[in-house]
Design a protein around this motif. Structure first.
Motif, PDB file in Angstrom:
ATOM      1  N   LEU A 151       0.775  -1.289  -0.105  1.00  0.00           N
ATOM      2  CA  LEU A 151      -0.102  -0.053   0.128  1.00  0.00           C
ATOM      3  C   LEU A 151       0.776   1.226  -0.050  1.00  0.00           C
ATOM      4  O   LEU A 151       0.396   2.474  -0.491  1.00  0.00           O
ATOM      5  CB  LEU A 151      -0.805  -0.157   1.174  1.00  0.00           C
ATOM      6  CG  LEU A 151      -2.167  -0.945   1.158  1.00  0.00           C
ATOM      7  CD1 LEU A 151      -3.068  -0.915   2.485  1.00  0.00           C
ATOM      8  CD2 LEU A 151      -2.914  -0.935  -0.155  1.00  0.00           C
ATOM      9  N   SER A 155       0.807   4.044  -3.060  1.00  0.00           N
ATOM     10  CA  SER A 155       0.601   5.511  -2.480  1.00  0.00           C
ATOM     11  C   SER A 155       1.918   6.178  -3.112  1.00  0.00           C
ATOM     12  O   SER A 155       1.645   7.522  -3.556  1.00  0.00           O
ATOM     13  CB  SER A 155       0.837   5.719  -1.083  1.00  0.00           C
ATOM     14  OG  SER A 155      -0.214   5.019  -0.387  1.00  0.00           O
ATOM     15  N   LEU A 363      -4.590   6.805  -3.212  1.00  0.00           N
ATOM     16  CA  LEU A 363      -5.068   5.336  -3.164  1.00  0.00           C
ATOM     17  C   LEU A 363      -6.411   5.545  -3.459  1.00  0.00           C
ATOM     18  O   LEU A 363      -7.220   4.610  -4.042  1.00  0.00           O
ATOM     19  CB  LEU A 363      -4.967   4.891  -1.661  1.00  0.00           C
ATOM     20  CG  LEU A 363      -3.768   4.238  -1.090  1.00  0.00           C
ATOM     21  CD1 LEU A 363      -3.791   4.079   0.354  1.00  0.00           C
ATOM     22  CD2 LEU A 363      -2.985   3.382  -2.072  1.00  0.00           C
ATOM     23  N   ASN A 366      -6.815   5.281  -7.001  1.00  0.00           N
ATOM     24  CA  ASN A 366      -5.963   3.907  -7.737  1.00  0.00           C
ATOM     25  C   ASN A 366      -6.580   3.386  -9.117  1.00  0.00           C
ATOM     26  O   ASN A 366      -7.772   3.039  -9.161  1.00  0.00           O
ATOM     27  CB  ASN A 366      -5.793   2.915  -6.653  1.00  0.00           C
ATOM     28  CG  ASN A 366      -5.370   1.699  -7.029  1.00  0.00           C
ATOM     29  OD1 ASN A 366      -3.877   1.704  -7.447  1.00  0.00           O
ATOM     30  ND2 ASN A 366      -6.011   0.518  -7.395  1.00  0.00           N
ATOM     31  N   ILE A 393     -10.495   2.151  -1.966  1.00  0.00           N
ATOM     32  CA  ILE A 393      -9.534   2.051  -2.978  1.00  0.00           C
ATOM     33  C   ILE A 393     -10.306   1.442  -4.076  1.00  0.00           C
ATOM     34  O   ILE A 393     -10.277   0.168  -4.114  1.00  0.00           O
ATOM     35  CB  ILE A 393      -8.437   1.181  -2.707  1.00  0.00           C
ATOM     36  CG1 ILE A 393      -7.518   1.652  -1.208  1.00  0.00           C
ATOM     37  CG2 ILE A 393      -7.142   1.110  -3.617  1.00  0.00           C
ATOM     38  CD1 ILE A 393      -6.358   0.820  -0.647  1.00  0.00           C
TER      39      ILE A 393
END
Length: 435
Positions: A151, A155, A363, A366, A393
């Motif tokens: 993650l 990011s 995020l 995404n 997300i």
């Protein structure tokens, strides 16, 4: 120091790679680290155009596995990818951190040095390698803490990622450490109750061991005084599949009678020492709580939250309960190889200026297909927090299952990764523009 060599085993080619990277990417004058990663590919794939898959190990503070390529998740991965097993900075062959390597530094220097070994810099290391390899995009697989790294990668450098696969490692991106430990203490109590239901006689065995440690001095093979608190920590195994019966067998084997007096058996004490991964991998103890910190201090979160659960503070005549993966300040008073790091641990526990690890705005936009295995009964990563994160997300899909414990990737990795790859392909197909 001897360096790893390339070799072929049973049709799988293993090739070592070494890199020199900055200790601090924001100030490259602070020195460098050696980084090690092992390339794994099928023999004969030298000229193939398979994409890369980078593996992020769980932890923090443990090196990538040393695998047999014809088993588990790696067997499935090699069908579609060439794999890079990254020894995260401070582990394996990557400028290892231990009580030995930190000994020449003062406590302040130790704390400053260790502050650069979190997920943000692990990801920057991976990005450095990607650029060295001149790879436009690659896929990543994160197990447990490796999922936290995933993650962070999504990011910081989403444009570098082709796919993201996560197993047992979708963290909260905003909750403080106290929330995490309140959830995991509850899960740990659930596992204790399940264990003692399955093996009711284990409760009396545990109390006998704990009472013996209160009344008698027992020393581990390294000369360390063994305590009730240390004994409780083997409960970390309850987060893994098939751990209950193995733990019960250990309890059965605890005592031996010498000259009419009970003692803890050497075999038992040696097993207890082998359970103390903190001795060989101190990053796990000293940086564990910091993986939840963004602009705030942990202040020994697990220790404070434990005081809300009196049942975990064993007293004679009361039920015995194991703890889990939590770390506590007393560990740096008791564990032989953590004692030299006590002052540094206190500095890091009080550190308030930890950089952010996740970019919620990025995020929320995404576009990388993210496929996750989320375990409903995970003792270490709270399912509700994982679902909370994934809800923010887009293009992230979760397979929520109670078929596995936290170590699902190790237990049945070929099946799990196969499912995640299929999920990723389905997401990617939906993202393709219509002609």
């Amino acid at each position: 120091m001897t360096q790893a060599q390339a070799f072929i085993n049973d049709g799988v080619h293993y090739l070592p790679h070494y890199f020199t990277v900055p200790l601090n990417y924001r100030d490259t004058n602070q020195g460098t680290l050696t980084l090690f990663a092992r390339e794994v590919r099928l023999a004969g794939d030298e000229l193939s155009h398979k994409p890369w898959l980078v593996y992020f190990q769980g932890g923090p503070g443990f090196p990538a596995q040393r695998p047999n390529g014809h088993g588990g998740w790696l067997k499935r991965a090699l069908q579609d990818y060439r794999v890079l097993l990254l020894d995260q900075r401070g582990t394996g062959h990557s400028s290892v951190i231990s009580h030995q390597t930190l000994a020449p530094l003062t406590a302040t220097q130790q704390a400053e040095y260790l502050s650069h070994f979190r997920a943000d810099n692990i990801v920057r290391d991976a990005e450095f390698i990607r650029q060295q390899f001149a790879v436009e995009q690659w896929a990543i697989l994160g197990q447990s803490f490796g999922g936290f790294c995933s993650l962070t990668y999504l990011s910081l450098f989403p444009q570098s990622l082709l796919r993201s696969y996560i197993t047992g490692g979708v963290p909260s991106i905003c909750r403080p450490a106290d929330d995490v430990y309140r959830a995991t203490f509850k899960r740990t109590m659930d596992k204790n109750q399940a264990f003692f239901r399955q093996f009711p006689q284990a409760q009396s065995l545990c109390q006998a061991i704990a009472d013996h440690l209160i009344d008698h001095e027992e020393f581990l093979p390294n000369g360390q005084l063994f305590t009730v608190e240390q004994f409780q920590q083997i409960g970390i195994n309850f987060g893994m599949s098939d751990s209950f019966i193995a733990t019960y067998y250990q309890l059965e084997n605890a005592f031996i009678e010498v000259s009419g007096q009970p003692q803890l058996r050497y075999e038992f004490l040696n097993t207890m020492l082998s359970e103390q991964g903190f001795q060989t991998n101190p990053i796990y103890a000293i940086l564990h709580e910091s993986i939840y910190c963004q602009g705030n201090a942990s202040n020994w979160s697990a220790h404070r939250v434990r005081n809300e659960w009196a049942a975990f503070n064993y007293q004679k005549g009361q039920p015995f309960y194991f703890t889990g993966e939590m770390v506590f300040p007393w560990m740096f008073e008791q564990y032989t190889n953590l004692k030299p790091l006590q002052q540094a641990a206190e500095i890091l526990a009080a550190k308030t200026d930890w950089p952010t690890l996740y970019n919620a705005e990025q995020l929320a936009n995404n576009t990388v297909p993210v496929s996750c295995a989320v375990y409903a009964d995970d003792m270490f990563v709270e399912m509700d927090f994982s679902r909370e994160t994934l809800a923010g997300i887009p293009n992230a899909n979760a397979w929520i299952t109670n078929e596995y414990e936290h170590n699902g990737l190790r237990a049945d990795g070929e099946r799990i990764l196969d499912k995640l790859i299929a999920m990723g392909e389905q997401t990617a197909a939906m993202l393709k523009p219509l002609c």
